[in-house]
Design a protein around this motif. Structure first.
Motif, PDB file in Angstrom:
ATOM      1  N   HIS A  55       1.063  -1.230  -0.116  1.00  0.00           N
ATOM      2  CA  HIS A  55       0.157  -0.114   0.040  1.00  0.00           C
ATOM      3  C   HIS A  55       0.811   1.246   0.135  1.00  0.00           C
ATOM      4  CE1 HIS A  55      -3.585  -2.224   0.766  1.00  0.00           C
ATOM      5  NE2 HIS A  55      -2.833  -3.221   1.433  1.00  0.00           N
ATOM      6  N   GLU A  58       2.600   1.427  -3.636  1.00  0.00           N
ATOM      7  CA  GLU A  58       1.688   1.939  -4.378  1.00  0.00           C
ATOM      8  C   GLU A  58       1.383   3.245  -4.450  1.00  0.00           C
ATOM      9  OE1 GLU A  58       0.813   0.300  -7.168  1.00  0.00           O
ATOM     10  OE2 GLU A  58       1.805  -1.537  -6.406  1.00  0.00           O
ATOM     11  N   SER A 265      -4.415  -7.003   4.510  1.00  0.00           N
ATOM     12  CA  SER A 265      -5.431  -5.830   4.380  1.00  0.00           C
ATOM     13  C   SER A 265      -6.637  -6.407   4.949  1.00  0.00           C
ATOM     14  CB  SER A 265      -5.747  -5.349   3.121  1.00  0.00           C
ATOM     15  OG  SER A 265      -6.360  -6.123   2.359  1.00  0.00           O
ATOM     16  N   LEU A 292      -4.840   0.891   7.483  1.00  0.00           N
ATOM     17  CA  LEU A 292      -5.017  -0.434   7.249  1.00  0.00           C
ATOM     18  C   LEU A 292      -5.863  -1.219   8.495  1.00  0.00           C
ATOM     19  CD1 LEU A 292      -1.973  -1.758   5.032  1.00  0.00           C
ATOM     20  CD2 LEU A 292      -4.362  -1.152   4.308  1.00  0.00           C
TER      21      LEU A 292
END
Ligand code: SF4
Length: 328
Positions: A55, A58, A265, A292
């Motif tokens: 995460h 990205e 996640s 998260l």
């Protein structure tokens, strides 16, 4: 696999680990990339995932970071027509990678965690004295590869990797009177202590670091899991599959008899894990963002009415300064 979460009738006591999630080294590493993007604009090349979390990676990729595994993937001139700006990840790199980056004229910002750099300096010091060193760690982890690569054997010394108590029993060295051990920063505190104990039995004169190489964040997150594992019948660890410290948290809970799963996640939670569980713990590895954790809590609330509380724990107020050239 059953991903459906059916609303349970029984209320659940949901305990959040304290501390959990981002450590000072991860905070700094992410900020290094963000500051470099602000100051220099895209593309900013990052060697290896800046921290082990998809995460985070990205998010930074969306802002213009380009992740590579090796420097050879980076062009001599970037799309903006300049010498590439390159960032080394929080895990650290071998000396020869620094040299290669410098010889190719890259502008480098080093996001290596200062606590990893401490270990690099320790092994480099032993190398200069021509000593033998044992590095306790996991062979394929980038931090270990970086640390091994900071030991220069030209003074006649050698560094050997010790991954287990079994390795510690078998390792052969030349001169037990001039031997030191160091470790990866994100190991299981208990496993590492067992290995060190074995080494001390075999090599009574072995020297270790003045302060443990296992970092404060690893220690504190494992201490919190020890507390949670005793109180809970399920522990969810938010973290990436390749995150060493996250894997150690899951293993630790299992070892203490608490069912535990490592999840990237909330979407990874399986309904059958939650059946009959009334005390659920949640923690997060040092590279997992708090957002998260919030999503995991929301998903658990879908499953059952939850009474959410954070356990008491040590407060962390450590922060590391930014590399020169990126400071405000
Ligand atoms: S886990 Fe420890 S060594 Fe790794 S980045 Fe965080 S503070 Fe640094």
């Amino acid at each position: 696999m059953d991903a459906t979460i059916v609303q349970a009738r029984q209320p659940v006591k949901l305990s959040l680990a304290n501390p959990r999630g981002f450590c000072a080294g991860v905070d700094r590493a992410i900020e290094v990339v963000e500051r470099a993007l602000e100051l220099y604009g895209a593309p900013i090349y990052v060697r290896h995932e800046i921290v082990h979390n998809r995460h985070v990676v990205e998010g930074l990729r969306g802002k213009g970071a380009v992740f590579v595994e090796e420097l050879e993937e980076i062009p001599d001139i970037d799309a903006a027509g300049r010498s590439p700006v390159v960032i080394f990840s929080a895990h650290g790199v071998a000396h020869k990678i620094r040299e290669e980056a410098s010889s190719r004229g890259f502008q480098v910002f080093d996001a290596t965690c200062p606590l990893v750099t401490k270990v690099h300096m320790e092994v480099a010091r032993s190398a200069r004295k021509g000593e033998e060193c044992l590095l306790i760690g996991h062979a394929n982890h980038p931090e270990v590869q970086g640390t091994l690569g900071n030991f220069d054997t030209s003074a006649g010394g050698e560094i050997y990797l010790v991954e287990s108590v079994e390795d510690a029993r078998k390792i052969e060295i030349r001169d037990p009177a001039r031997l030191s051990y160091f470790s990866q920063t994100t190991l299981s505190v208990d496993d590492c202590a067992e290995i060190i104990e074995e080494l001390k039995q075999r090599f009574p004169d072995i020297k270790g670091p003045r302060r443990s190489d296992i970092c404060y964040a690893t220690q504190n997150r494992q201490d919190a899991v020890k507390q949670l594992a005793l109180e809970c019948d399920l522990l969810l660890v938010v973290g990436a599959g390749n995150s060493s410290n996250s894997n150690r948290l899951r293993e630790l809970a299992e070892r203490l008899g608490c069912e535990s799963h490592l999840i990237e996640s909330a979407a990874a939670i399986r309904g059958h894990w939650l059946e009959d569980k009334i005390r659920i713990g949640v923690t997060a590895g040092a590279s997992a963002p708090e957002s998260l954790v919030r999503e995991v809590v929301a998903r658990l609330r879908d499953h059952a009415p939850c009474e959410v509380a954070e356990i008491s724990g040590v407060s962390e107020d450590i922060s590391f300064s930014m590399p020169l050239g990126l400071r405000n």
